[in-house]
Design a protein around this motif. Structure first.
Motif, PDB file in Angstrom:
ATOM      1  N   GLU A 134       0.811  -1.211   0.000  1.00 58.34           N
ATOM      2  CA  GLU A 134       0.000   0.000   0.000  1.00 58.34           C
ATOM      3  C   GLU A 134       0.847   1.265   0.000  1.00 58.34           C
ATOM      4  OE1 GLU A 134      -2.891   0.002   3.079  1.00 58.34           O
ATOM      5  OE2 GLU A 134      -3.935  -1.793   2.362  1.00 58.34           O
ATOM      6  N   SER A 135       2.063   1.169   0.496  1.00 58.27           N
ATOM      7  CA  SER A 135       2.929   2.348   0.545  1.00 58.27           C
ATOM      8  C   SER A 135       3.498   2.725  -0.820  1.00 58.27           C
ATOM      9  CB  SER A 135       4.086   2.109   1.513  1.00 58.27           C
ATOM     10  OG  SER A 135       4.876   1.003   1.094  1.00 58.27           O
ATOM     11  N   CYS A 136       3.369   1.817  -1.806  1.00 54.94           N
ATOM     12  CA  CYS A 136       3.908   2.075  -3.135  1.00 54.94           C
ATOM     13  C   CYS A 136       2.968   2.967  -3.944  1.00 54.94           C
ATOM     14  CB  CYS A 136       4.119   0.758  -3.889  1.00 54.94           C
ATOM     15  SG  CYS A 136       5.529  -0.204  -3.326  1.00 54.94           S
ATOM     16  N   PHE A 137       3.494   3.512  -5.008  1.00 59.68           N
ATOM     17  CA  PHE A 137       2.696   4.272  -5.966  1.00 59.68           C
ATOM     18  C   PHE A 137       1.640   3.346  -6.546  1.00 59.68           C
ATOM     19  CE2 PHE A 137       2.086   5.829 -10.405  1.00 59.68           C
ATOM     20  CZ  PHE A 137       1.518   7.051 -10.093  1.00 59.68           C
ATOM     21  N   GLN A 138       0.405   3.838  -6.574  1.00 65.35           N
ATOM     22  CA  GLN A 138      -0.713   2.990  -6.974  1.00 65.35           C
ATOM     23  C   GLN A 138      -1.177   3.318  -8.399  1.00 65.35           C
ATOM     24  OE1 GLN A 138      -1.974   0.348  -5.095  1.00 65.35           O
ATOM     25  NE2 GLN A 138      -0.187   0.807  -3.824  1.00 65.35           N
ATOM     26  N   MET A 139      -0.991   2.358  -9.291  1.00 63.93           N
ATOM     27  CA  MET A 139      -1.494   2.437 -10.659  1.00 63.93           C
ATOM     28  C   MET A 139      -2.990   2.132 -10.693  1.00 63.93           C
ATOM     29  SD  MET A 139       0.624   2.717 -13.389  1.00 63.93           S
ATOM     30  CE  MET A 139      -0.135   1.614 -14.607  1.00 63.93           C
ATOM     31  N   PRO A 140      -3.698   2.596 -11.737  1.00 64.86           N
ATOM     32  CA  PRO A 140      -5.033   2.033 -12.005  1.00 64.86           C
ATOM     33  C   PRO A 140      -4.894   0.544 -12.333  1.00 64.86           C
ATOM     34  CG  PRO A 140      -4.628   4.011 -13.326  1.00 64.86           C
ATOM     35  CD  PRO A 140      -3.319   3.635 -12.710  1.00 64.86           C
ATOM     36  N   VAL A 160      10.642  -2.548  -7.039  1.00 64.26           N
ATOM     37  CA  VAL A 160       9.358  -3.246  -7.017  1.00 64.26           C
ATOM     38  C   VAL A 160       8.678  -3.018  -8.361  1.00 64.26           C
ATOM     39  CG1 VAL A 160       7.096  -3.407  -5.907  1.00 64.26           C
ATOM     40  CG2 VAL A 160       9.138  -2.903  -4.525  1.00 64.26           C
ATOM     41  N   ARG A 161       8.275  -4.103  -9.026  1.00 64.69           N
ATOM     42  CA  ARG A 161       7.519  -3.970 -10.272  1.00 64.69           C
ATOM     43  C   ARG A 161       6.100  -3.537  -9.941  1.00 64.69           C
ATOM     44  NH1 ARG A 161       7.678  -8.904 -11.898  1.00 64.69           N
ATOM     45  NH2 ARG A 161       9.492  -8.758 -13.267  1.00 64.69           N
ATOM     46  N   LEU A 162       5.631  -2.490 -10.643  1.00 64.68           N
ATOM     47  CA  LEU A 162       4.291  -1.967 -10.387  1.00 64.68           C
ATOM     48  C   LEU A 162       3.309  -2.238 -11.519  1.00 64.68           C
ATOM     49  CD1 LEU A 162       5.128   1.553  -8.872  1.00 64.68           C
ATOM     50  CD2 LEU A 162       4.854  -0.631  -7.676  1.00 64.68           C
ATOM     51  N   ALA A 163       3.816  -2.406 -12.745  1.00 62.22           N
ATOM     52  CA  ALA A 163       2.921  -2.596 -13.891  1.00 62.22           C
ATOM     53  C   ALA A 163       3.586  -3.486 -14.927  1.00 62.22           C
ATOM     54  CB  ALA A 163       2.544  -1.247 -14.506  1.00 62.22           C
TER      55      ALA A 163
END
Length: 247
Positions: A134-140, A160-163
């Motif tokens: 939850e602390s990471c940047f949140q993508m749609p 951390v991979r986000l997308a």
């Protein structure tokens, strides 16, 4: 009185400017400066002392470009740029990399950049990776974005991979709470896209199932561009907030 935000961007190709970032940062009252590497003769190096002092920059944005991060023989200034990026990141300051810029940050931190199994050019969906802290940047969960690349980065150590998407595994990564590296172009605007299309060096031989013809690229509505621009604005807000520069 608090000093204005000092934003610096690295530009690698004449046809790939600052996109939507400029207006958003100007609304904040930021001072914006640039290093235009594309203006150097390809064989010319640049001393690191010719670049801004890392202490003087509050936010770094590394733009895209037509060359590879591995083209140090043909563009010797790439080595200097990577050295500067390492110094800057060592201070824990916020940074965003866009396409080549995301590859530059990754490579500066020791990650490999190599040809992607599929080339991507055009509007394609990317998907938020599951179980992101939850602390990471949140993508749609899903967003359609402009892609323009034949290479891609491996994840730097600690990232951390986000997308991701079907064509390219690593579409967005985060390092700590102050660095975001995009493989795609959330900053693209209709004018910036036209510059891409008009600039010969931005037209390598793209082919494959994820490559759209030029006439299709320009058929998207303003809302299509705005979705990516809003994501870019949120990314700027996120890295600045995490670095406490906007308190």
């Amino acid at each position: 009185m608090k000093a204005p935000l000092s934003v610096h961007y690295f530009q690698h190709s004449a046809g790939e400017g600052f996109g939507s970032c400029y207006d958003y940062l100007k609304q904040m009252g930021a001072n914006i400066t640039a290093t235009e590497f594309f203006a150097l003769p390809p064989e010319q190096n640049i001393e690191i002392e010719a670049l801004p002092k890392v202490e003087d920059i509050d936010l770094l944005i590394v733009m895209g470009g037509a060359m590879s991060v591995n083209d140090e023989v043909h563009y010797p200034w790439l080595k200097t740029e990577k050295r500067w990026i390492r110094r800057y990141l060592a201070m824990g300051k916020p940074a965003i990399g866009l396409c080549l810029g995301g590859q530059m940050i990754a490579n500066a931190l020791g990650a490999a950049v190599s040809p992607n199994p599929e080339q991507e050019r055009g509007w394609h969906p990317v998907y938020k990776v599951e179980n992101i802290p939850e602390s990471c940047f949140q993508m749609p969960d899903q967003i359609s974005v402009m892609q323009w690349h034949g290479e891609t980065f491996e994840l730097p150590k600690g990232a951390v991979r986000l997308a991701s998407n079907a064509a390219c595994t690593n579409q967005l990564y985060q390092i700590g709470k102050n660095v975001l590296g995009f493989q795609f172009h959330p900053e693209i605007t209709p004018r910036a896209l036209q510059l891409f299309l008009d600039n010969a060096e931005m037209k390598p031989a793209f082919s494959g199932m994820y490559v759209q013809p030029a006439h299709e690229l320009k058929q998207m509505s303003a809302a299509q561009f705005q979705a990516g621009n809003q994501l870019m604005n949120r990314a700027i807000d996120y890295v600045l907030a995490q670095s406490k520069l906007r308190e």
